[in-house]
Each structure stands twice: as C-alpha cells, then as structure tokens.
Design a protein around this motif. Structure first.
Motif, PDB file in Angstrom:
ATOM      1  N   THR A   3       1.233  36.809  67.235  1.00 38.89           N
ATOM      2  CA  THR A   3       1.735  36.440  65.929  1.00 38.89           C
ATOM      3  C   THR A   3       2.912  35.559  65.927  1.00 38.89           C
ATOM      4  OG1 THR A   3       2.886  38.609  66.014  1.00 38.89           O
ATOM      5  CG2 THR A   3       0.781  38.507  65.075  1.00 38.89           C
ATOM      6  N   GLY A   4       3.280  35.155  67.241  1.00 40.17           N
ATOM      7  CA  GLY A   4       4.660  34.372  67.336  1.00 40.17           C
ATOM      8  C   GLY A   4       5.990  34.941  67.312  1.00 40.17           C
ATOM      9  N   PHE A   5       6.008  36.376  67.264  1.00 36.75           N
ATOM     10  CA  PHE A   5       7.281  37.015  67.584  1.00 36.75           C
ATOM     11  C   PHE A   5       7.789  36.995  68.750  1.00 36.75           C
ATOM     12  CE2 PHE A   5       5.779  38.109  63.181  1.00 36.75           C
ATOM     13  CZ  PHE A   5       6.758  37.938  62.561  1.00 36.75           C
ATOM     14  N   LEU A   6       6.762  37.040  70.007  1.00 41.64           N
ATOM     15  CA  LEU A   6       7.168  36.752  71.253  1.00 41.64           C
ATOM     16  C   LEU A   6       6.630  35.387  71.669  1.00 41.64           C
ATOM     17  CD1 LEU A   6       6.992  40.364  72.713  1.00 41.64           C
ATOM     18  CD2 LEU A   6       8.925  39.376  71.769  1.00 41.64           C
ATOM     19  N   GLU A   7       7.243  35.094  72.897  1.00 38.30           N
ATOM     20  CA  GLU A   7       6.365  34.041  73.630  1.00 38.30           C
ATOM     21  C   GLU A   7       6.700  34.483  75.132  1.00 38.30           C
ATOM     22  OE1 GLU A   7       8.339  30.316  72.399  1.00 38.30           O
ATOM     23  OE2 GLU A   7       9.981  30.565  74.102  1.00 38.30           O
ATOM     24  N   GLN A   8       5.747  33.781  75.952  1.00 39.67           N
ATOM     25  CA  GLN A   8       5.407  34.241  77.264  1.00 39.67           C
ATOM     26  C   GLN A   8       5.882  33.127  78.151  1.00 39.67           C
ATOM     27  OE1 GLN A   8       1.672  36.120  78.461  1.00 39.67           O
ATOM     28  NE2 GLN A   8       2.837  37.556  79.663  1.00 39.67           N
ATOM     29  N   ASP A   9       6.568  33.389  79.340  1.00 36.31           N
ATOM     30  CA  ASP A   9       6.575  32.332  80.149  1.00 36.31           C
ATOM     31  C   ASP A   9       5.455  32.171  81.096  1.00 36.31           C
ATOM     32  OD1 ASP A   9       7.496  31.213  83.092  1.00 36.31           O
ATOM     33  OD2 ASP A   9       9.385  31.179  82.127  1.00 36.31           O
ATOM     34  N   ALA A  10       4.833  31.082  81.363  1.00 32.94           N
ATOM     35  CA  ALA A  10       3.356  30.906  81.830  1.00 32.94           C
ATOM     36  C   ALA A  10       3.804  31.350  83.503  1.00 32.94           C
ATOM     37  CB  ALA A  10       3.135  29.547  81.611  1.00 32.94           C
ATOM     38  N   ARG A  11       4.884  31.012  84.038  1.00 37.89           N
ATOM     39  CA  ARG A  11       5.210  31.315  85.385  1.00 37.89           C
ATOM     40  C   ARG A  11       5.342  32.549  85.716  1.00 37.89           C
ATOM     41  NH1 ARG A  11       9.700  31.060  88.622  1.00 37.89           N
ATOM     42  NH2 ARG A  11      10.849  30.754  86.761  1.00 37.89           N
ATOM     43  N   THR A  12       6.094  33.048  84.950  1.00 43.44           N
ATOM     44  CA  THR A  12       6.757  34.824  85.501  1.00 43.44           C
ATOM     45  C   THR A  12       6.054  35.819  84.604  1.00 43.44           C
ATOM     46  OG1 THR A  12       8.423  34.848  83.867  1.00 43.44           O
ATOM     47  CG2 THR A  12       8.818  33.853  85.754  1.00 43.44           C
ATOM     48  N   ALA A  13       5.261  35.356  83.571  1.00 47.24           N
ATOM     49  CA  ALA A  13       4.547  36.396  82.615  1.00 47.24           C
ATOM     50  C   ALA A  13       5.529  37.207  81.707  1.00 47.24           C
ATOM     51  CB  ALA A  13       3.548  37.076  83.505  1.00 47.24           C
ATOM     52  N   ARG A  14       6.829  36.896  81.976  1.00 52.84           N
ATOM     53  CA  ARG A  14       7.862  37.605  81.036  1.00 52.84           C
ATOM     54  C   ARG A  14       8.135  37.114  79.690  1.00 52.84           C
ATOM     55  NH1 ARG A  14      11.846  40.537  83.991  1.00 52.84           N
ATOM     56  NH2 ARG A  14      11.024  40.982  86.143  1.00 52.84           N
ATOM     57  N   TYR A  15       8.400  37.906  78.940  1.00 53.27           N
ATOM     58  CA  TYR A  15       8.567  37.724  77.509  1.00 53.27           C
ATOM     59  C   TYR A  15       9.973  37.314  76.815  1.00 53.27           C
ATOM     60  CZ  TYR A  15       3.847  39.848  77.585  1.00 53.27           C
ATOM     61  OH  TYR A  15       2.700  40.204  77.939  1.00 53.27           O
ATOM     62  N   ARG A  16      10.069  36.592  75.781  1.00 50.96           N
ATOM     63  CA  ARG A  16      11.221  36.498  75.226  1.00 50.96           C
ATOM     64  C   ARG A  16      10.922  36.356  73.794  1.00 50.96           C
ATOM     65  NH1 ARG A  16       9.839  31.149  77.277  1.00 50.96           N
ATOM     66  NH2 ARG A  16      10.916  31.530  79.373  1.00 50.96           N
ATOM     67  N   LEU A  17      12.121  36.172  72.902  1.00 54.83           N
ATOM     68  CA  LEU A  17      11.662  36.037  71.571  1.00 54.83           C
ATOM     69  C   LEU A  17      11.148  34.824  71.022  1.00 54.83           C
ATOM     70  CD1 LEU A  17      15.116  37.405  69.924  1.00 54.83           C
ATOM     71  CD2 LEU A  17      12.958  38.493  70.100  1.00 54.83           C
ATOM     72  N   GLY A  18      10.134  34.977  70.139  1.00 57.29           N
ATOM     73  CA  GLY A  18       9.289  33.683  69.766  1.00 57.29           C
ATOM     74  C   GLY A  18       9.630  32.887  68.646  1.00 57.29           C
ATOM     75  N   PRO A  19       9.024  31.932  68.153  1.00 56.60           N
ATOM     76  CA  PRO A  19       9.194  31.105  67.353  1.00 56.60           C
ATOM     77  C   PRO A  19       9.100  31.510  65.941  1.00 56.60           C
ATOM     78  CG  PRO A  19       7.166  30.463  68.315  1.00 56.60           C
ATOM     79  CD  PRO A  19       7.732  31.416  69.231  1.00 56.60           C
ATOM     80  N   ALA A  20       8.288  32.740  65.731  1.00 59.17           N
ATOM     81  CA  ALA A  20       8.411  33.376  64.288  1.00 59.17           C
ATOM     82  C   ALA A  20       9.713  33.994  64.011  1.00 59.17           C
ATOM     83  CB  ALA A  20       7.305  34.451  64.182  1.00 59.17           C
ATOM     84  N   VAL A  21      10.433  34.592  65.183  1.00 58.97           N
ATOM     85  CA  VAL A  21      11.700  35.193  65.147  1.00 58.97           C
ATOM     86  C   VAL A  21      12.698  34.024  64.397  1.00 58.97           C
ATOM     87  CG1 VAL A  21      13.653  36.616  66.047  1.00 58.97           C
ATOM     88  CG2 VAL A  21      11.073  37.047  66.508  1.00 58.97           C
ATOM     89  N   THR A  22      12.803  32.985  65.320  1.00 56.54           N
ATOM     90  CA  THR A  22      13.636  31.778  64.931  1.00 56.54           C
ATOM     91  C   THR A  22      13.566  31.402  63.567  1.00 56.54           C
ATOM     92  OG1 THR A  22      13.551  31.355  67.215  1.00 56.54           O
ATOM     93  CG2 THR A  22      14.287  29.559  65.501  1.00 56.54           C
ATOM     94  N   GLU A  23      12.128  31.204  63.212  1.00 59.41           N
ATOM     95  CA  GLU A  23      12.053  30.768  61.866  1.00 59.41           C
ATOM     96  C   GLU A  23      12.674  31.785  60.753  1.00 59.41           C
ATOM     97  OE1 GLU A  23       8.155  29.711  58.589  1.00 59.41           O
ATOM     98  OE2 GLU A  23       7.698  30.587  60.868  1.00 59.41           O
ATOM     99  N   LEU A  24      12.233  32.983  60.787  1.00 58.78           N
ATOM    100  CA  LEU A  24      12.726  34.125  59.837  1.00 58.78           C
ATOM    101  C   LEU A  24      14.218  34.187  59.860  1.00 58.78           C
ATOM    102  CD1 LEU A  24      10.263  36.899  60.182  1.00 58.78           C
ATOM    103  CD2 LEU A  24      10.414  35.255  58.623  1.00 58.78           C
ATOM    104  N   GLY A  25      14.739  34.019  60.996  1.00 58.54           N
ATOM    105  CA  GLY A  25      16.286  33.865  61.229  1.00 58.54           C
ATOM    106  C   GLY A  25      16.941  32.923  60.516  1.00 58.54           C
ATOM    107  N   ARG A  26      16.401  31.525  60.387  1.00 54.68           N
ATOM    108  CA  ARG A  26      17.010  30.505  60.010  1.00 54.68           C
ATOM    109  C   ARG A  26      16.879  30.619  58.575  1.00 54.68           C
ATOM    110  NH1 ARG A  26      20.660  27.859  61.905  1.00 54.68           N
ATOM    111  NH2 ARG A  26      20.310  26.331  60.517  1.00 54.68           N
ATOM    112  N   LEU A  27      15.602  31.096  57.995  1.00 48.32           N
ATOM    113  CA  LEU A  27      15.306  31.298  56.687  1.00 48.32           C
ATOM    114  C   LEU A  27      16.367  32.527  56.005  1.00 48.32           C
ATOM    115  CD1 LEU A  27      11.533  31.603  56.359  1.00 48.32           C
ATOM    116  CD2 LEU A  27      13.123  29.881  55.242  1.00 48.32           C
TER     117      LEU A  27
END
Length: 263
Positions: free
Chosen positions: A62-86
């Motif tokens: 759903t875009g709330f997390l994104e995953q590093d293709a190399r490490t498979a670790r997660y970080r906050l995704g673009p949906a969080v960025t969008e809602l934060g800016r709004l």
C-alpha cells in the motif's frame, strides 16, 4: 507452551487489532534509525517474525513501507511522505517556516515549533529537523514538552503513558508531584527553561503558541548555548520568542478564523 506471539500468529487478529498492529509497525521507525528487517520489527513489537513479515508486506503493497532490494530491509514509504506533506500544509505549517527562520536569524539560535503526540513533543518545523536528529522529545524532560503540558488542550492530560525508561533522559520528571510543581512554575512565569535539554548541550527557552481558548496548540522554543542565552539576555530572548509566538497564533489559525467578524 504457546507464547502470546505464537498465539497471535495462529489466530487471526480482529480488524481493529490488525489496524493497530500495522500502525505499531510504522511507529517502529520513529527513532529515525537505520532500515529494519522483519525480525527487527518482530523483536520491537513482541510478535512472531512471520506475523511481522506479513504486516510489513501489507504495508509495502500500500506504499506505507518500501523495501531495499539489496538488503530486504524496510523503511517508510512514499504514502507516509505524501500524508506528511498534506498534514504539514493543512496545519498551515508552511506559513510558520519563514517566521521561524526570521526568529533564528535575529537571535542566532535554533528555533523550533512542536505539537503534542501522546507522551512526546514532536518538532514539526524549525532548525532541529535534520536527517540525523529524531523529531520526538519526551514531554517531561524538555522545555517544549513542559509548555505543552502546562497549557494542555481539551482531552490532553498528564504525560501518560510514559515512554520506556531507556528512552528517558536522566533528568526527566517522572514523579507526578514533582512534575506538577514544575508545571505550576512554568505557568506562573509564562515560559519553560531547560539547561542541557534531552541529549543536547545548551539552553532552551520555550513559550506557548496559544489558541483563543488559552490552550497551547504548539510550543515554540529557542535553543542555543548558555554562553548565548545568558541570564542577562534571557528577557531579550523571551521577548523575541513571544513576538514570534503571537504572529504564529494568527498565521496558524484556519483561514476563516483569521478574518475579523462582520460588523
């Protein structure tokens, strides 16, 4: 013996519990630390790794997390960025940035604006928003937090629940009687003052940005070294902070409330 985590993996959670768990996953990223693996999330949340992995995959889709293709670790995704800016613009915080920049230039100090989120003061605009510094400060150990506690909004009370002890600085005021005594002094003076606030060296003075009801919608802080904010110059720094706070009290009102009532 079946553990609580195992039981959660076997028995499907209710809708409300599933939502809460998903939000708890997002809250794991509050400390602005490195990317997290599914096992990191499981350890922080007290869940099985399979449950944490399933939650993370749902948030990834759903875009709330994104995953590093190399490490498979997660970080906050673009949906969080969008809602934060709004949210930033809906609250009018883009209007506060020039005022805070002007205050910082005049005082040669960092200027921060914070609001309350549970037991934390969250910096939403100003000089302390950097990639290496978290945005949250415990309410009971910072000048910003003490201001938000001293002039609470409707429905806000004491700083409960407390953050875990490991997240609190040594000088945090966790005893209710001691904290209430400090808040009474803050209300009487009209400002909060801290030396060596949180993990930062220096001195911070904070004042409320009040709603018309007299409650603090935000807290405004000016932070520098004790050699800059001296006892002799404290009144001058307070005057600068209060002048900025008064401007923000108008700027951060919803547009309809800024207009004068019709004659």
């Amino acid at each position: 013996m079946t553990t609580q985590a195992d039981a959660g993996a076997v028995r499907a959670p209710s809708g409300a519990q599933a939502v809460r768990r998903a939000l708890d996953v997002l809250h794991c990223f509050h400390d602005n630390g490195p990317d997290l693996s599914a096992s990191d999330l499981a350890r922080r949340l007290g869940l099985s790794t399979s449950t944490a992995h399933r939650l993370a995959r749902t948030l990834l889709a759903t875009g709330f997390l994104e995953q590093d293709a190399r490490t498979a670790r997660y970080r906050l995704g673009p949906a969080v960025t969008e809602l934060g800016r709004l949210s930033y613009h809906q609250r009018g915080l883009h209007l506060a940035a020039p005022e805070l920049a002007d205050l910082a230039e005049r005082t040669r100090a960092a200027a921060d604006l914070a609001l309350r989120s549970g037991p934390h003061a969250v910096i939403v605009a100003g000089g302390s928003i950097t990639p290496k510094v978290g945005l949250r400060r415990p309410l009971m150990s910072t000048a910003l937090g003490k201001v938000l506690l001293a002039w609470p909004r409707a429905g806000e009370g004491a700083a409960r629940p407390l953050p875990p002890p490991s997240a609190l600085p040594e000088h945090a005021l966790t005893e209710p009687a001691v904290l209430e005594g400090e808040l009474a002094r803050v209300r009487e003076r009209g400002y909060a003052l801290d030396d060596g606030e949180s993990a930062h060296e220096g001195r911070t003075v904070a004042v409320p940005v009040l709603e018309r009801s007299g409650h603090a919608r935000f807290a405004l802080a000016v932070r520098a070294t004790a050699e800059v904010i001296t006892e002799a110059r404290l009144d001058w720094f307070l005057a600068q902070a209060r002048s900025c706070a008064r401007a923000l009290e108008v700027l951060l009102l919803p547009p309809g409330e800024r207009r004068a009532p019709a004659a």
